[in-house]
Design a protein around this motif. Structure first.
Motif, mmCIF file in Angstrom:
data_model
loop_
_atom_site.group_PDB
_atom_site.id
_atom_site.type_symbol
_atom_site.label_atom_id
_atom_site.label_comp_id
_atom_site.label_asym_id
_atom_site.label_seq_id
_atom_site.Cartn_x
_atom_site.Cartn_y
_atom_site.Cartn_z
ATOM 1 N N THR A 1 0.846 -1.200 0.000
ATOM 2 C CA THR A 1 0.000 0.000 0.000
ATOM 3 C C THR A 1 0.879 1.247 0.000
ATOM 4 O O THR A 1 2.039 1.196 0.442
ATOM 5 C CB THR A 1 -0.916 0.044 1.241
ATOM 6 N N PRO A 2 0.355 2.371 -0.460
ATOM 7 C CA PRO A 2 1.125 3.621 -0.415
ATOM 8 C C PRO A 2 1.561 4.009 0.992
ATOM 9 O O PRO A 2 2.656 4.559 1.175
ATOM 10 C CB PRO A 2 0.168 4.648 -1.007
ATOM 11 N N THR A 3 0.738 3.729 1.992
ATOM 12 C CA THR A 3 1.083 4.087 3.371
ATOM 13 C C THR A 3 2.304 3.305 3.843
ATOM 14 O O THR A 3 3.243 3.870 4.429
ATOM 15 C CB THR A 3 -0.099 3.821 4.315
ATOM 16 N N GLU A 4 2.308 1.998 3.616
ATOM 17 C CA GLU A 4 3.455 1.170 3.995
ATOM 18 C C GLU A 4 4.711 1.636 3.269
ATOM 19 O O GLU A 4 5.798 1.733 3.864
ATOM 20 C CB GLU A 4 3.180 -0.297 3.662
ATOM 21 N N PHE A 5 4.571 1.939 1.995
ATOM 22 C CA PHE A 5 5.710 2.392 1.200
ATOM 23 C C PHE A 5 6.249 3.710 1.739
ATOM 24 O O PHE A 5 7.474 3.907 1.836
ATOM 25 C CB PHE A 5 5.283 2.540 -0.262
ATOM 26 N N THR A 6 5.361 4.619 2.102
ATOM 27 C CA THR A 6 5.766 5.918 2.633
ATOM 28 C C THR A 6 6.568 5.768 3.921
ATOM 29 O O THR A 6 7.598 6.431 4.108
ATOM 30 C CB THR A 6 4.529 6.798 2.895
ATOM 31 N N VAL A 7 6.127 4.885 4.812
ATOM 32 C CA VAL A 7 6.840 4.663 6.080
ATOM 33 C C VAL A 7 8.242 4.120 5.813
ATOM 34 O O VAL A 7 9.233 4.587 6.399
ATOM 35 C CB VAL A 7 6.050 3.706 6.986
ATOM 36 N N CYS A 8 8.341 3.141 4.925
ATOM 37 C CA CYS A 8 9.651 2.553 4.624
ATOM 38 C C CYS A 8 10.583 3.564 3.973
ATOM 39 O O CYS A 8 11.780 3.618 4.280
ATOM 40 C CB CYS A 8 9.483 1.335 3.721
ATOM 41 N N ARG A 9 10.042 4.383 3.083
ATOM 42 C CA ARG A 9 10.874 5.393 2.436
ATOM 43 C C ARG A 9 11.321 6.460 3.438
ATOM 44 O O ARG A 9 12.434 6.971 3.357
ATOM 45 C CB ARG A 9 10.103 6.044 1.279
ATOM 46 N N PHE A 10 10.448 6.796 4.372
ATOM 47 C CA PHE A 10 10.828 7.764 5.402
ATOM 48 C C PHE A 10 11.988 7.222 6.233
ATOM 49 O O PHE A 10 12.974 7.933 6.485
ATOM 50 C CB PHE A 10 9.627 8.062 6.305
ATOM 51 N N LEU A 11 11.904 5.962 6.669
ATOM 52 C CA LEU A 11 12.972 5.362 7.476
ATOM 53 C C LEU A 11 14.263 5.222 6.674
ATOM 54 O O LEU A 11 15.360 5.396 7.217
ATOM 55 C CB LEU A 11 12.525 4.004 8.006
#
Length: 444
Positions: free
Chosen positions: A108-118
């Motif tokens: 999902t975009p949300t999961e991807f966003t969290v991983c990219r932030f980290l």
């Protein structure tokens, strides 16, 4: 008892196995920095299709890693002046490696966003410390060239990400590039064993025995033959790292202008690397060719980084930055006129070389501006504030794309930061040499 300035010992050293190993590890980490950040530009068209993303949503996803880099530079980057720089570097490598690997498993975009932030947090914390540790332990005759050689691996990583986008994604899907990004964690055991601690940090912590041992490795000619006390070039009234010290000694205007220059530089670099394929595709170029343009731009970035390092040693960082920022503004603006193939390739090479060349030199420029005891804090905060531009770049690209502006106007907007950066750099004052801070003896 004799007092010795460690910077003099390091400056007079000749390149040896110690320096080659240090440059190797810093360059290895920078390669993955460039790969992890630029790969988003290659996967973006696929994500927009698979997850039905609007341009604004795609811009937010692209900005998430930049926001993470800003957070990482503020926290992990500045902590290195208080904690062990080596420990911070190792932690950052582990963090961005595992987070990048996890990005390939998101659904999902949300999961991807969290991983990219980290991923961005790890990258933001590691880059200023790589510049600092190499700055503090390189011979004076080739310091800028070594730093820029190391930073040139950002472009190599970007080049590899473009090639992966062309050849790997069509065969294995958009997830495959992130599996490749996770390979950097395999180097952690060797990195833990061989990466040295910063000599300036050891002096600040008054670990005199460790300083003596490390200096003999850095400079084989250093054999004091008598008890000595090692010190750093710094102001005695600013012996402790602090945010306030960045504005002391008439550095206030210079610090603010340095931050502005960082921000404009990163806006151009990350905005173009995120949106160039999509913008060129919207201008009528096939998607495969548009990703190929990203590869060409990063070939230019590699060449420009190496050239800018050479010129910085001859002209100084300030003049080099002024010239390269001006070239960036001109070349980016001309991309919008849809020139012929040869001219287009030349402009892409020049745009990549000038923007990423500036990104390399401005880190060195920041390291030159501050004394050793606040250098990591100064470089990290400049990089952190600059990440505002890095965050704005992908967001700006998404906003421009949603406006459906004429093709040439998109590139004119991306060229304006280059002109602003020229003015900012001109307003940064040249640093002045400061007296030696002497540390009490540990009985070396």
């Amino acid at each position: 008892m004799r007092h010795v300035n460690v910077l003099d010992v390091v400056d007079s050293a000749k390149l040896n196995r110690f320096h080659y190993l240090l440059v190797f590890w810093c360059s290895f980490i920078m390669l993955f920095d460039g790969y992890d950040l630029v790969i988003y530009g290659s996967v973006l068209p696929h994500l927009m299709t698979e997850w039905n993303l609007s341009p604004s949503q795609a811009g937010v996803l692209g900005a998430s890693s930049m926001a993470g880099m800003m957070a990482g530079a503020f926290t992990l980057g500045t902590l290195a002046d208080h904690l062990r720089r080596r420990k911070i570097i190792l932690f950052c490598v582990a963090l961005f490696s595992l987070a990048a690997l996890a990005s390939g498993f998101t659904t999902t975009p949300t999961e991807f966003t969290v991983c990219r932030f980290l991923t961005g947090v790890g990258l933001g914390g590691v880059v200023p410390n790589l510049v600092t540790i190499l700055k503090e332990m390189s011979p004076g005759t080739c310091r800028n060239r070594l730093i820029n050689f190391m930073l040139s691996f950002f472009a190599i990583g970007g080049l590899l990400s473009g090639l992966v986008g062309i050849y790997v994604i069509p065969q294995l899907g958009w997830q495959a590039p992130f599996y490749i990004a996770g390979l950097s964690c395999l180097a952690l055991p060797l990195l833990y064993k061989t990466l040295p601690e910063s000599v300036a940090f050891l002096v600040q912590k008054n670990r005199q025995a460790d300083v003596s041992k490390l200096l003999r490795t850095i400079n084989a000619q250093h054999r004091p033959g008598e008890p000595v006390v090692y010190g750093l070039e710094a102001s005695p009234t600013q012996a402790r790292p602090s945010f306030k010290a960045l504005f002391g000694g008439e550095r206030a205007i210079s610090t603010l202008m340095l931050w502005l220059g960082f921000g404009m530089c990163m806006l151009m670099v990350y905005g173009l690397n995120t949106w160039l394929p999509k913008l060129m595709n919207s201008g009528g170029y096939p998607l495969s060719s548009s990703i190929g343009f990203l590869v060409i731009m990063n070939v230019g970035a590699l060449t420009g980084t190496l050239i800018s390092g050479y010129l910085a040693d001859r002209w100084g960082c300030k003049l080099t930055l002024v010239v390269f920022f001006a070239l960036a503004a001109v070349s980016i603006s001309l991309l919008g006129i849809k020139p012929g193939a040869a001219s287009l390739y030349a402009l892409l090479l020049l745009a990549g070389g000038s923007t990423v060349g500036c990104l390399s030199v401005i880190h060195t420029f920041a390291a030159d501006l501050y004394p050793a005891h606040i250098r990591s804090t100064g470089v990290s905060l400049a990089a952190a504030i600059g990440r505002c531009g890095a965050v704005a770049g992908p967001l700006l690209g998404g906003f421009l794309f949603s406006l459906n502006l004429p093709f040439e106007q998109n590139f004119l907007v991306f060229a304006v930061p280059g002109l602003i950066a020229v003015i900012a750099v001109l307003l940064v004052a040249q640093p002045r040499a400061l007296p030696l801070v002497q540390q009490p003896s540990e009985g070396v």
